[in-house]
Design a protein around this motif. Structure first.
Motif, short mmCIF file in Angstrom:
data_model
loop_
_atom_site.label_atom_id
_atom_site.label_comp_id
_atom_site.label_asym_id
_atom_site.label_seq_id
_atom_site.Cartn_x
_atom_site.Cartn_y
_atom_site.Cartn_z
N ASN A 47 46.57 23.86 89.18
CA ASN A 47 46.18 25.23 88.74
C ASN A 47 44.80 25.52 88.93
OD1 ASN A 47 49.04 25.58 88.13
ND2 ASN A 47 48.73 24.21 86.32
N HIS A 48 44.07 24.50 89.32
CA HIS A 48 42.47 24.74 89.57
C HIS A 48 41.79 25.01 88.36
CE1 HIS A 48 43.43 24.26 93.77
NE2 HIS A 48 44.40 25.54 93.84
N LYS A 49 42.16 24.43 87.33
CA LYS A 49 41.43 24.56 85.72
C LYS A 49 40.44 23.65 85.46
CE LYS A 49 45.74 25.90 83.66
NZ LYS A 49 46.40 25.92 82.42
N ILE A 50 40.25 22.48 86.41
CA ILE A 50 39.42 21.26 86.07
C ILE A 50 38.14 21.61 86.92
CG2 ILE A 50 38.84 18.85 85.98
CD1 ILE A 50 41.91 18.53 85.63
N SER A 51 37.05 21.63 86.26
CA SER A 51 35.50 21.46 86.90
C SER A 51 34.77 20.58 85.93
CB SER A 51 35.05 22.78 86.71
OG SER A 51 34.60 23.39 85.75
N LEU A 52 33.51 20.25 86.62
CA LEU A 52 32.38 19.54 85.82
C LEU A 52 31.40 20.78 85.51
CD1 LEU A 52 31.71 16.49 88.47
CD2 LEU A 52 32.81 16.71 86.24
N LEU A 53 31.01 20.61 84.15
CA LEU A 53 30.06 21.56 83.85
C LEU A 53 28.90 22.02 84.56
CD1 LEU A 53 29.37 23.44 81.63
CD2 LEU A 53 27.80 21.84 80.33
N MET A 54 28.21 20.86 85.13
CA MET A 54 27.05 21.26 86.11
C MET A 54 27.42 21.98 87.42
SD MET A 54 24.66 20.71 83.98
CE MET A 54 23.55 21.27 84.93
N ASP A 55 28.78 21.62 87.76
CA ASP A 55 29.04 22.65 89.04
C ASP A 55 28.94 24.28 88.82
OD1 ASP A 55 29.96 20.04 90.40
OD2 ASP A 55 32.15 20.44 89.86
N TRP A 56 29.02 24.77 87.76
CA TRP A 56 28.64 25.88 87.31
C TRP A 56 27.41 26.62 87.54
CZ3 TRP A 56 32.86 29.15 86.42
CH2 TRP A 56 34.02 28.67 86.05
N VAL A 57 26.48 25.62 87.63
CA VAL A 57 25.29 26.00 88.06
C VAL A 57 24.69 25.50 89.42
CG1 VAL A 57 24.00 26.00 85.75
CG2 VAL A 57 24.30 23.85 87.05
N GLY A 58 25.86 25.11 90.06
CA GLY A 58 25.51 24.68 91.65
C GLY A 58 24.76 23.28 91.88
N LYS A 59 24.98 22.35 90.48
CA LYS A 59 24.33 21.17 90.76
C LYS A 59 25.54 20.01 90.63
CE LYS A 59 20.27 22.51 88.47
NZ LYS A 59 19.34 22.54 87.20
N ALA B 64 17.76 16.63 76.91
CA ALA B 64 18.25 16.43 78.33
C ALA B 64 19.73 17.19 78.18
CB ALA B 64 18.15 15.44 79.02
N THR B 65 20.47 16.29 77.49
CA THR B 65 21.99 16.84 77.09
C THR B 65 21.86 18.24 76.85
OG1 THR B 65 22.63 14.69 76.83
CG2 THR B 65 23.81 16.45 76.02
N TRP B 66 21.06 18.94 75.84
CA TRP B 66 20.86 20.21 75.16
C TRP B 66 20.46 21.11 76.44
CZ3 TRP B 66 22.12 23.72 71.65
CH2 TRP B 66 21.45 25.00 71.86
N ASP B 67 19.55 20.74 77.38
CA ASP B 67 19.28 21.55 78.51
C ASP B 67 20.38 21.58 79.34
OD1 ASP B 67 16.73 21.60 77.28
OD2 ASP B 67 15.73 20.32 78.54
N ASP B 68 21.25 20.87 79.91
CA ASP B 68 22.18 20.74 80.72
C ASP B 68 23.19 21.61 80.09
OD1 ASP B 68 21.07 19.44 82.70
OD2 ASP B 68 21.87 17.59 82.48
N VAL B 69 23.44 21.31 79.00
CA VAL B 69 24.85 22.17 78.30
C VAL B 69 24.46 23.68 78.40
CG1 VAL B 69 25.99 22.51 76.07
CG2 VAL B 69 25.92 20.40 77.10
N ASN B 70 23.33 23.92 77.86
CA ASN B 70 22.94 25.18 77.82
C ASN B 70 22.77 25.98 79.08
OD1 ASN B 70 22.08 27.14 75.61
ND2 ASN B 70 20.02 26.93 76.34
N MET C 24 28.78 19.74 71.82
CA MET C 24 27.50 20.59 71.94
C MET C 24 27.80 21.61 72.91
SD MET C 24 24.59 17.57 72.34
CE MET C 24 23.12 18.69 72.59
N ALA C 25 28.66 21.47 74.08
CA ALA C 25 29.20 22.63 74.75
C ALA C 25 30.06 23.67 74.06
CB ALA C 25 29.69 22.31 76.05
N GLU C 26 30.78 23.07 73.20
CA GLU C 26 31.86 23.90 72.49
C GLU C 26 30.94 25.15 71.69
OE1 GLU C 26 35.07 23.70 68.76
OE2 GLU C 26 34.43 22.20 69.88
N GLY D 55 24.45 25.07 81.86
CA GLY D 55 25.76 25.05 82.43
C GLY D 55 26.63 26.25 81.64
N CYS D 56 26.51 26.31 80.19
CA CYS D 56 27.43 27.41 79.60
C CYS D 56 27.07 28.68 79.61
CB CYS D 56 27.44 26.88 78.02
SG CYS D 56 28.05 25.47 77.54
#
Length: 159
Positions: A114-126, A141-147, A18-20, A149-150
């Motif tokens: 190399n500081h490449k790994i993150s959690l998707l919701m980290d990008w929105v500060g959650k 709910a998954t769609w909402d989070d993925v959208n 979904m995120a891809e 976050g992306c």
């Protein structure tokens, strides 16, 4: 400049595909001037071997299709050490995925030097996981989070 993103979840049949495909659509929908010197390569993978070769799970496929996104042809694959070396961003859906990397990455890469790994919701500060709809059944709910976050990730990358 090429930016390479790999989304990762447990089986690579729900959240990470979904995120891809959400991210691919967001990039496609950007005005050309936003991408003047930037090219994206976006993919997804699993931490497990359980679903390798299987297509995107039908409810996830339907959710994407309801938003005009086609994911046909996508089949699950497992992340490899080579993926860590190749991709600029390794974006995980939950903390269990992070723990499961210990079975894929050698100890020196598990610390993410190399500081490449993150959690998707980290990008929105959650500081929370994207719930797995395989278990919750809540694909909205998954769609909402993925959208969310992306969109946040893309905005931060383009800054």
């Amino acid at each position: 400049m090429k930016i390479k993103i790999l989304f990762v979840c447990h089986g690579n049949i729900c959240r990470s595909p979904m995120a891809e495909f959400v991210m691919k659509k967001l990039v496609r929908d950007l005005p050309a001037e936003s991408l003047a010197d930037v090219e994206f390569e976006i993919a997804s993978a699993a931490t497990s071997t359980e679903e390798i070769g299987n297509p995107v799970y039908p409810p996830a496929r339907r959710m994407l299709a309801s938003h005009g996104i086609d994911c046909s042809g996508k089949t699950a694959r497992q992340m490899t050490v080579r993926d860590y070396e190749y991709y600029d961003y390794i974006v995980l859906m939950d903390r269990n995925n992070l723990r499961n990397l210990r079975w894929i990455l050698p100890p020196e890469l598990q610390k993410d030097p190399n500081h490449k790994i993150s959690l998707l919701m980290d990008w929105v500060g959650k500081s929370r996981d994207v719930a797995d709809p395989w278990y919750t059944g809540d694909f909205q709910a998954t769609w909402d989070d993925v959208n969310e976050g992306c969109k946040a990730m893309l905005a931060q990358i383009l800054r």
